[in-house]
Scaffold this motif. Structure first.
Motif, mmCIF file in Angstrom:
data_model
loop_
_atom_site.group_PDB
_atom_site.id
_atom_site.type_symbol
_atom_site.label_atom_id
_atom_site.label_comp_id
_atom_site.label_asym_id
_atom_site.label_seq_id
_atom_site.Cartn_x
_atom_site.Cartn_y
_atom_site.Cartn_z
ATOM 1 N N ALA A 1 -2.204 -2.570 -16.238
ATOM 2 C CA ALA A 1 -2.468 -3.146 -14.920
ATOM 3 C C ALA A 1 -3.217 -2.133 -14.075
ATOM 4 N N HIS A 2 -4.123 -2.620 -13.247
ATOM 5 C CA HIS A 2 -4.926 -1.755 -12.379
ATOM 6 C C HIS A 2 -4.608 -2.062 -10.924
ATOM 7 N N ALA A 3 -4.587 -1.030 -10.104
ATOM 8 C CA ALA A 3 -4.391 -1.212 -8.663
ATOM 9 C C ALA A 3 -5.646 -1.815 -8.050
ATOM 10 N N VAL A 4 -5.459 -2.888 -7.262
ATOM 11 C CA VAL A 4 -6.588 -3.571 -6.620
ATOM 12 C C VAL A 4 -6.211 -3.916 -5.178
ATOM 13 N N PRO A 5 -7.216 -4.101 -4.319
ATOM 14 C CA PRO A 5 -6.915 -4.491 -2.934
ATOM 15 C C PRO A 5 -6.275 -5.873 -2.869
ATOM 16 N N VAL A 6 -5.245 -5.999 -2.066
ATOM 17 C CA VAL A 6 -4.608 -7.285 -1.789
ATOM 18 C C VAL A 6 -4.550 -7.411 -0.264
ATOM 19 N N GLY A 7 -5.577 -8.067 0.304
ATOM 20 C CA GLY A 7 -5.694 -8.075 1.754
ATOM 21 C C GLY A 7 -5.884 -6.653 2.257
ATOM 22 N N GLY A 8 -5.021 -6.244 3.169
ATOM 23 C CA GLY A 8 -5.089 -4.874 3.664
ATOM 24 C C GLY A 8 -4.206 -3.920 2.883
ATOM 25 N N PHE A 9 -3.630 -4.393 1.794
ATOM 26 C CA PHE A 9 -2.721 -3.571 0.998
ATOM 27 C C PHE A 9 -3.276 -3.384 -0.417
ATOM 28 N N THR A 10 -2.432 -2.862 -1.291
ATOM 29 C CA THR A 10 -2.829 -2.630 -2.682
ATOM 30 C C THR A 10 -1.756 -3.206 -3.601
ATOM 31 N N GLY A 11 -2.201 -3.903 -4.623
ATOM 32 C CA GLY A 11 -1.273 -4.477 -5.596
ATOM 33 C C GLY A 11 -1.759 -4.262 -7.009
ATOM 34 N N TRP A 12 -1.010 -4.794 -7.959
ATOM 35 C CA TRP A 12 -1.351 -4.616 -9.373
ATOM 36 C C TRP A 12 -1.964 -5.885 -9.928
ATOM 37 N N ARG A 13 -3.039 -5.730 -10.703
ATOM 38 C CA ARG A 13 -3.623 -6.848 -11.427
ATOM 39 C C ARG A 13 -3.602 -6.502 -12.910
#
Length: 426
Positions: free
Chosen positions: A387-399
């Motif tokens: 999984a890679h860290a990606v932008p989620v709105g103004g935050f960061t999540g895993w894809r």
């Protein structure tokens, strides 16, 4: 009075290393061998260095290509004393290897001369053991790419006068334009000469054909950095999406466990990344990449040249039919086409005892097939999830990427599938 050492055994073939300094640079034993020879074999340039009044033997220039000519030349002059001339050290990228392969190790008497590498390191003040050597004699210039690492020192054995310009062009293309280049010509001779410059500015005219190129590698700040272990950046490859991604690729190469001199079948090559990085682990590793799509097959060849392994063999065809006639592999990787009828069976049959097979899949159908083979033959069945860290709105999540199921197994001698009883159990 101490006893005299035993005389060296007389060999019908003596290999004499000779430098650009010619006759005057030879040792007494080397001169004696050349004087007593009934046949003198060598390149035209080397034969011209021998004085006619000292060396009266029949002079025979090598044919081209050289390697296939060796057995015939020797057989035609069997029983006569033969001296073969070689540049520098005959056993260092020289004719000595071909002669020992034909005559048997220890049969030819070898009298080495300092190699061009020894001379070059002496002139430059470089420790020989810390200097990478790449030969481009009879080899494509792209082979140099795999040795390029920031701060490393490389000596290139040139194929001729055009090699320095070809090396400079490759360095610029691969992002090593700031590298310092020195061309050392006629090492050890009175006409010895050195030319100095940077690869990015190199515009020197072609000089003497007898030259060595010394490189002090400097990578440009914006050039892509390529490490020495598997798991190169995905951006290093030209691809259409059919690429074993970086982290899975590193895990796959670890399971394949390449060792020097080993051979790989890469089936369903895609972009060729597994075969390319197998070959990059050691210069003696070999690989065949099998790809049914001719466009992708051509792309694999381009990736191999760009990443310093132009010797990668690409076979355009559909497995298992395309596997017929290929050299026996030490390892097999299946990255695509697992459900093709007879593919796994053909690969398993081709592997010798101790050979490794690694197969990756992302589909349920192929996963079920691997699970069945795992039940029968053992090995290791794992699921790789990245999984890679990606932008989620103004935050960061895993894809997460699609999970990869991998089966890795070593073929045991006379292996009995674990699901079948042995003779004793029957």
């Amino acid at each position: 009075m101490s006893p005299e050492p035993p005389a060296a055994p007389v060999s019908p073939v003596t290999v004499v290393g000779i430098g650009a300094d010619g006759w005057q640079g030879l040792s007494d034993p080397a001169r004696a061998a050349l004087r007593s020879a009934e046949v003198l074999i060598g390149g035209a340039r080397q034969l011209a260095l021998l004085p006619a009044d000292e060396c009266a033997g029949e002079r025979v220039a090598w044919f081209s290509p050289l390697r296939p000519a060796v057995p015939g030349l020797l057989a035609a002059r069997a029983g006569r004393r033969i001296s073969v001339l070689a540049s520098g050290d005959p056993m260092f990228y020289g004719i000595g290897r071909a002669l020992t392969e034909v005559l048997g190790a220890g049969t030819p008497r070898v009298l080495p001369h300092p190699s061009s590498v020894s001379y070059a390191c002496a002139r430059l003040g470089w420790p020989v053991e810390d200097t990478e050597v790449v030969t481009l004699v009879g080899r494509p210039v792209e082979q140099l790419t795999a040795a390029l690492h920031d701060g490393r020192r490389i000596l290139v054995l040139s194929a001729g006068a055009a090699t320095p310009a070809e090396v400079a062009a490759l360095l610029r293309e691969r992002g090593y334009g700031p590298s310092r280049m020195r061309v050392l010509e006629q090492l050890g001779a009175e006409r010895e000469r050195r030319t100095d410059g940077l690869a990015r500015d190199w515009a020197e005219p072609a000089g003497d054909a007898l030259n060595v190129v010394a490189i002090e590698c400097r990578r440009a700040p914006d050039a892509l950095r390529l490490g020495a272990v598997p798991g190169l950046p995905d951006a290093a490859y030209e691809h259409d999406g059919q690429l074993t991604k970086r982290h899975v690729r590193a895990a796959t190469l670890a399971a394949l466990a390449p060792a020097p001199g080993e051979s790989l079948w890469d089936i369903g090559g895609g972009s060729g990344s597994i075969a390319v990085e197998w070959m990059r682990t050691h210069r003696s590793c070999r690989a065949v990449s099998v790809e049914r799509d001719p466009v992708r097959a051509e792309r694999i060849g381009r990736n191999a040249r760009a990443l310093g392994v132009p010797g990668l063999r690409v076979v355009s065809g559909r497995a298992p039919a395309a596997l017929a006639g290929l050299p026996v592999p030490d390892a097999v990787f299946i990255g695509g086409g697992l459900t093709a009828p007879g593919l796994l069976e053909a690969c398993w049959e081709a592997l010798p005892a101790g050979g490794r097979l690694v197969a990756n899949t992302v589909t349920l159908e192929s996963e079920a097939l691997l699970a069945d083979w795992y039940r029968r033959f053992g090995g290791e069945l794992v699921r790789l999830a990245v999984a890679h860290a990606v932008p989620v709105g103004g935050f960061t999540g895993w894809r997460g990427a699609m999970p990869v199921t991998q089966w890795a197994v070593t073929k045991a001698p006379a292996h009995i599938p674990s699901g079948e009883p042995s003779g004793e159990e029957r």
